[in-house]
Design an enzyme around this catalytic site. Structure first.
Site, PDB file in Angstrom:
ATOM      1  CG  HIS A  56      -2.154  -0.748   1.093  1.00  0.00           C
ATOM      2  ND1 HIS A  56      -3.385  -0.162   0.914  1.00  0.00           N
ATOM      3  CD2 HIS A  56      -2.378  -2.087   1.086  1.00  0.00           C
ATOM      4  CE1 HIS A  56      -4.313  -1.090   0.803  1.00  0.00           C
ATOM      5  NE2 HIS A  56      -3.730  -2.268   0.904  1.00  0.00           N
ATOM      6  CB  THR A 123      -7.646  -4.098 -11.436  1.00  0.00           C
ATOM      7  OG1 THR A 123      -8.599  -4.393 -10.410  1.00  0.00           O
ATOM      8  CG2 THR A 123      -7.679  -5.193 -12.494  1.00  0.00           C
ATOM      9  N   GLY A 124      -6.026  -2.876  -8.639  1.00  0.00           N
ATOM     10  CA  GLY A 124      -5.692  -1.736  -7.812  1.00  0.00           C
ATOM     11  C   GLY A 124      -6.858  -1.031  -7.136  1.00  0.00           C
ATOM     12  CD  GLU A 125      -6.832  -1.998  -3.729  1.00  0.00           C
ATOM     13  OE1 GLU A 125      -5.686  -1.531  -3.508  1.00  0.00           O
ATOM     14  OE2 GLU A 125      -7.050  -3.218  -3.836  1.00  0.00           O
ATOM     15  N   GLY A 192     -14.429 -10.674  -8.606  1.00  0.00           N
ATOM     16  CA  GLY A 192     -15.579 -10.674  -9.488  1.00  0.00           C
ATOM     17  C   GLY A 192     -15.341 -11.580 -10.676  1.00  0.00           C
TER      18      GLY A 192
END
Length: 345
Positions: A56, A123-125, A192
């Site tokens: 992070h 894919t990240g935040e 997902g």
């Protein structure tokens, strides 16, 4: 146009670490690097097989209080452990990190964890990618970036000169000199159905959660895509984070305040670059009991051992224990003395 000297795509690497493992999560959001070094050393000594480090730029919530660089954490921990497998959950080689630099970093780390390193990607935040100035896009763009990044990383790991002119990334006469000591598997995170297919097609394994792993749109999509790509999904690792509390409900509630967003880790939260805003909204929107609803809260070692057996029975291969408790040594010692011995029989 891609003018890479090596036109053949490398075969998916076969992990040389155990086909089944129980590891411990080093939470870079909640603890400092100096604490994490002690936890990593203690976890291996207690009998855990591996270490998972979050990756992070900022914590999920402001009250978590930490966000040291995961790559440095893993490098430092390597000097205190000798058999642990290690990797990230997860690194995003798309905006904040250039994939060529990720390839170099993991090639370097592999010398410290020979045959015991994986790269977890996703894919990240926004708290990492957008906040740090790397940029942000919709899911379609982020997924496309991830696919291209994984392709470029693998090309660079061949040691050949790579001239890559892609949609999102370009390299010119790039030759990686920090090559992996052994092939590094790339595990792709999916919560997902679209990401599950992406993981099956482009990954060497899947990172997901214990609730999603049995859902047809996750497990089924992953396996179908893997078979379509010429892989045997039964040989591909499935990695999960297993939340526990060695204590009572009061202990769980204390830790849950740091992870209040997690039951609603939806687009409305993950697209927010401000951990302070995420915390404020989560404290308003999420009942505290919802946070720890799926955590195993117990001081009975038999319950903890059986929970891990149940995860293995679901086809999960790598279980990483994560506790939000302040006293991480309590958790590590409890598992080392009373839980892990049951699972080695």
């Amino acid at each position: 146009m891609d003018t890479t000297d090596n036109t053949q795509q490398p075969a998916s690497p076969t992990p040389s670490f155990p086909k089944r493992a129980i590891g411990f999560v080093l939470s870079c959001e909640q603890f400092s690097i100096t604490d994490l070094l002690d936890f990593g050393e203690a976890a291996e000594r207690a009998g855990f097989d591996g270490l998972w480090s979050s990756d992070h730029f900022q914590p999920w919530q402001d009250n978590e209080g930490h966000a040291d660089l995961a790559w440095l954490t893993l490098a430092a921990v390597s000097q205190r452990v000798s058999r642990s497998v290690a990797g990230t959950g997860i690194t995003c080689p798309t905006y904040r990190y250039n994939p060529a630099i990720v390839a170099q970093a993991w090639g370097t780390l592999s010398a410290l964890y020979p045959g015991r390193l994986w790269l977890g990607v996703g894919t990240g935040e926004a708290i990492n990618e957008l906040a740090s100035g790397g940029g942000w896009g919709d899911y379609q763009e982020r997924a496309a970036r991830l696919v291209e990044a994984v392709e470029l990383i693998r090309k660079l790991w061949t040691g050949e000169v790579v001239n890559h002119d892609g949609q999102y990334y370009q390299t010119q006469s790039a030759k990686l000199y920090a090559l992996p000591a052994q092939p590094i598997p790339i595990f792709i995170a999916a919560g997902g159905p679209k990401s599950a297919r992406l993981a099956g097609t482009h990954g060497d394994g899947l990172i997901t959660d214990p609730e999603s792993v049995t859902k047809p749109q996750i497990r089924g999509n992953f396996e179908e895509a893997a078979r379509a790509a010429g892989k045997d999904p039964s040989t591909m690792p499935i990695v999960v984070e297993h939340w526990v509390v060695v204590g009572n409900r009061a202990d769980a509630e204390k830790g849950a305040r740091l992870w209040r967003f997690s039951p609603k880790a939806t687009k409305n939260y993950t697209d927010d670059p401000d951990p302070r805003d995420i915390q404020r909204r989560a404290e308003t929107e999420v009942p505290l009991e919802d946070v720890y609803r799926n955590w195993l809260i117990s001081t009975d070692p038999d319950q903890h051992a059986q929970a891990i057996r149940d995860l293995f029975d679901k086809g999960i291969t790598h279980v990483f224990v994560h506790s939000a408790q302040d006293d991480q040594h309590k958790v590590i010692d409890f598992f080392g003395q009373q839980v892990l011995p049951q699972l080695r029989l």
